[in-house]
Design an enzyme around this catalytic site. Structure first.
Site, mmCIF file in Angstrom:
data_model
loop_
_atom_site.group_PDB
_atom_site.id
_atom_site.type_symbol
_atom_site.label_atom_id
_atom_site.label_comp_id
_atom_site.label_asym_id
_atom_site.label_seq_id
_atom_site.Cartn_x
_atom_site.Cartn_y
_atom_site.Cartn_z
ATOM 1 N N LYS A 1 32.072 0.175 -21.765
ATOM 2 C CA LYS A 1 31.374 1.335 -22.345
ATOM 3 C C LYS A 1 31.272 2.466 -21.319
ATOM 4 C CE LYS A 1 27.601 -1.086 -23.208
ATOM 5 N NZ LYS A 1 28.045 -2.427 -22.768
ATOM 6 N N ARG B 1 19.817 -0.608 -29.133
ATOM 7 C CA ARG B 1 20.203 -1.970 -28.770
ATOM 8 C C ARG B 1 19.535 -3.031 -29.622
ATOM 9 N NH1 ARG B 1 22.199 -1.325 -23.284
ATOM 10 N NH2 ARG B 1 22.630 -3.335 -22.375
ATOM 11 N N ARG C 1 32.668 -6.200 -10.938
ATOM 12 C CA ARG C 1 32.425 -4.751 -10.978
ATOM 13 C C ARG C 1 31.831 -4.265 -9.656
ATOM 14 N NH1 ARG C 1 29.240 -2.649 -15.901
ATOM 15 N NH2 ARG C 1 27.965 -4.456 -15.389
ATOM 16 N N ARG D 1 25.942 -4.220 -8.800
ATOM 17 C CA ARG D 1 24.684 -4.114 -9.532
ATOM 18 C C ARG D 1 23.917 -5.421 -9.402
ATOM 19 N NH1 ARG D 1 25.906 -1.621 -15.426
ATOM 20 N NH2 ARG D 1 24.494 -3.299 -16.073
ATOM 21 N N ARG E 1 22.495 -11.635 -20.523
ATOM 22 C CA ARG E 1 22.743 -10.335 -21.171
ATOM 23 C C ARG E 1 23.662 -10.504 -22.372
ATOM 24 N NH1 ARG E 1 24.861 -7.577 -16.030
ATOM 25 N NH2 ARG E 1 25.692 -5.990 -17.430
HETATM 26 P P1 AP5 Z 1 31.936 -1.084 -17.618
HETATM 27 O O1 AP5 Z 1 32.584 0.112 -18.173
HETATM 28 O O2 AP5 Z 1 31.022 -0.907 -16.462
HETATM 29 O O3 AP5 Z 1 31.235 -1.943 -18.789
HETATM 30 P P2 AP5 Z 1 29.966 -1.653 -19.691
HETATM 31 O O4 AP5 Z 1 30.335 -1.940 -21.101
HETATM 32 O O5 AP5 Z 1 29.393 -0.312 -19.379
HETATM 33 O O6 AP5 Z 1 29.047 -2.830 -19.198
HETATM 34 P P3 AP5 Z 1 27.522 -2.849 -18.736
HETATM 35 O O7 AP5 Z 1 27.349 -4.102 -17.934
HETATM 36 O O8 AP5 Z 1 27.138 -1.555 -18.095
HETATM 37 O O9 AP5 Z 1 26.798 -3.004 -20.084
HETATM 38 P P4 AP5 Z 1 25.358 -3.462 -20.322
HETATM 39 O O10 AP5 Z 1 25.174 -3.076 -21.719
HETATM 40 O O11 AP5 Z 1 25.106 -4.865 -19.967
HETATM 41 O O12 AP5 Z 1 24.529 -2.610 -19.216
HETATM 42 P P5 AP5 Z 1 23.546 -1.363 -19.314
HETATM 43 O O13 AP5 Z 1 23.649 -0.632 -18.053
HETATM 44 O O14 AP5 Z 1 23.731 -0.657 -20.588
HETATM 45 O O15 AP5 Z 1 33.103 -2.125 -17.211
HETATM 46 C C1 AP5 Z 1 32.794 -3.402 -16.675
HETATM 47 C C2 AP5 Z 1 33.842 -3.775 -15.609
HETATM 48 O O16 AP5 Z 1 35.105 -4.004 -16.246
HETATM 49 C C3 AP5 Z 1 34.080 -2.680 -14.560
HETATM 50 O O17 AP5 Z 1 34.303 -3.295 -13.324
HETATM 51 C C4 AP5 Z 1 35.342 -1.959 -15.070
HETATM 52 O O18 AP5 Z 1 36.093 -1.391 -14.000
HETATM 53 C C5 AP5 Z 1 36.099 -3.099 -15.754
HETATM 54 N N1 AP5 Z 1 36.874 -2.646 -16.931
HETATM 55 C C6 AP5 Z 1 36.473 -1.745 -17.868
HETATM 56 N N2 AP5 Z 1 37.429 -1.588 -18.816
HETATM 57 C C7 AP5 Z 1 38.428 -2.447 -18.474
HETATM 58 C C8 AP5 Z 1 39.706 -2.757 -19.051
HETATM 59 N N3 AP5 Z 1 40.117 -2.161 -20.200
HETATM 60 N N4 AP5 Z 1 40.479 -3.691 -18.436
HETATM 61 C C9 AP5 Z 1 40.063 -4.302 -17.277
HETATM 62 N N5 AP5 Z 1 38.872 -4.045 -16.690
HETATM 63 C C10 AP5 Z 1 38.073 -3.122 -17.266
HETATM 64 O O19 AP5 Z 1 22.139 -2.084 -19.392
HETATM 65 C C11 AP5 Z 1 21.626 -2.801 -18.271
HETATM 66 C C12 AP5 Z 1 20.217 -3.282 -18.576
HETATM 67 O O20 AP5 Z 1 19.363 -2.148 -18.783
HETATM 68 C C13 AP5 Z 1 20.034 -4.134 -19.818
HETATM 69 O O21 AP5 Z 1 20.304 -5.507 -19.555
HETATM 70 C C14 AP5 Z 1 18.567 -3.883 -20.149
HETATM 71 O O22 AP5 Z 1 17.727 -4.632 -19.287
HETATM 72 C C15 AP5 Z 1 18.401 -2.408 -19.789
HETATM 73 N N6 AP5 Z 1 18.664 -1.519 -20.949
HETATM 74 C C16 AP5 Z 1 19.660 -0.606 -21.054
HETATM 75 N N7 AP5 Z 1 19.613 0.001 -22.245
HETATM 76 C C17 AP5 Z 1 18.566 -0.533 -22.916
HETATM 77 C C18 AP5 Z 1 18.021 -0.339 -24.205
HETATM 78 N N8 AP5 Z 1 18.542 0.550 -25.088
HETATM 79 N N9 AP5 Z 1 16.933 -1.073 -24.564
HETATM 80 C C19 AP5 Z 1 16.383 -1.952 -23.708
HETATM 81 N N10 AP5 Z 1 16.865 -2.222 -22.481
HETATM 82 C C20 AP5 Z 1 17.947 -1.505 -22.085
HETATM 83 MG MG MG Z 2 27.618 0.403 -18.506
#
Ligand code: AP5
Ligand code: MG
Length: 214
Positions: free
Chosen positions: A14, A89, A128, A161, A172
């Protein structure tokens, strides 16, 4: 003008694709995860609260999360559209978001859903590396920086992270399956699926194909 959501499990890509999309379409990238990480870095009350949930891979309480999104959407740069990453979410967040949109007289145009086999997600998350200064994202194998451990964009030292351990990432994924995946039905009218197991370039090409020219 585009108001978009990007959805998908942890590690789906994402944040990586969001960076491409906002550059191409010229809308702000609103990531609740990034907002919470910034609050943690600045040691604010919000940061302290968010950290206690994020470290376990649990969702930060809705009252807090909904509040920060509401405030952000009122900023003038969102008038030209936006890309929300990681929000809503759960069903309660989606319903509150609908109320926000209604009060602003706007609606969501597109919901991008990145699909990836759960087996490769853990690998992506654990490998990552992120830039603590500019937020750029890399992977030790799949998206290597030019110089190991150093950000291509700004030269800062890359970090991991805190929630990118096998244990937290596993939780997660479970939270995603239980609370977030059901939203795909909620957004069935606007959603389009993209195969996120393809290369970074191929994934962006399919997204562009669906969204159309800027
Ligand atoms: P990346 O693009 O970083 O993946 P992502 O989908 O953004 O994954 P996240 O881990 O950030 O998602 P998340 O939803 O768990 O975290 P968030 O920060 O939202 O890519 C991942 C890796 O793969 C990278 O190394 C990249 O280089 C590689 N990659 C990407 N595309 C690729 C491809 N095509 N091929 C190969 N490799 C590839 O949330 C974190 C925490 O915050 C949550 O757990 C929660 O505690 C809190 N939080 C956030 N939003 C909310 C909400 N709305 N409500 C409540 N709590 C929340
Ligand atoms: Mg992300």
């Amino acid at each position: 003008m585009s108001r978009m959501l990007i959805m998908g499990p942890p590690g789906a890509g994402k944040g990586t694709q969001a960076a491409n999309i906002v550059k191409y379409y010229g809308v702000p990238h609103i990531s609740t995860g990034d907002m919470f990480r910034a609050a943690i870095k600045n040691e604010t009350e919000l940061g302290k609260l968010a950290k206690s949930y994020m470290d376990k891979g649990e969702l930060v309480p809705d009252s807090v999360t909904i509040g920060i999104v509401k405030e952000r959407l009122l900023q003038p740069d969102c008038k030209k559209g936006f890309l929300l990453d990681g929000f809503p979410r759960n069903l309660n967040q989606a319903e509150s978001f609908d109320e926000m949109l209604e009060s602003l007289g706007i609606a969501v145009d597109f919901v991008i859903n990145i699909e990836v086999d759960p087996q490769i997600l853990i690998d992506r998350v654990v490998g990552r590396r992120v830039c603590p200064v500019c937020g750029a994202t890399f992977h030790v194998e799949y998206n290597k920086p030019k110089v190991e451990g150093i950000c291509d964009e700004c030269g800062a030292e890359l970090i991991q992270r805190k929630d990118d351990t096998v244990e937290t990432a596993t939780n997660r994924l479970k939270v995603y399956a239980d609370q977030t995946a059901p939203l795909l039905k909620y957004y069935q009218e606007q959603v389009f699926n993209v195969d996120g197991s393809k290369s970074l370039e191929e994934v962006f090409a399919s997204i562009k194909e669906h969204l159309g020219e800027r």
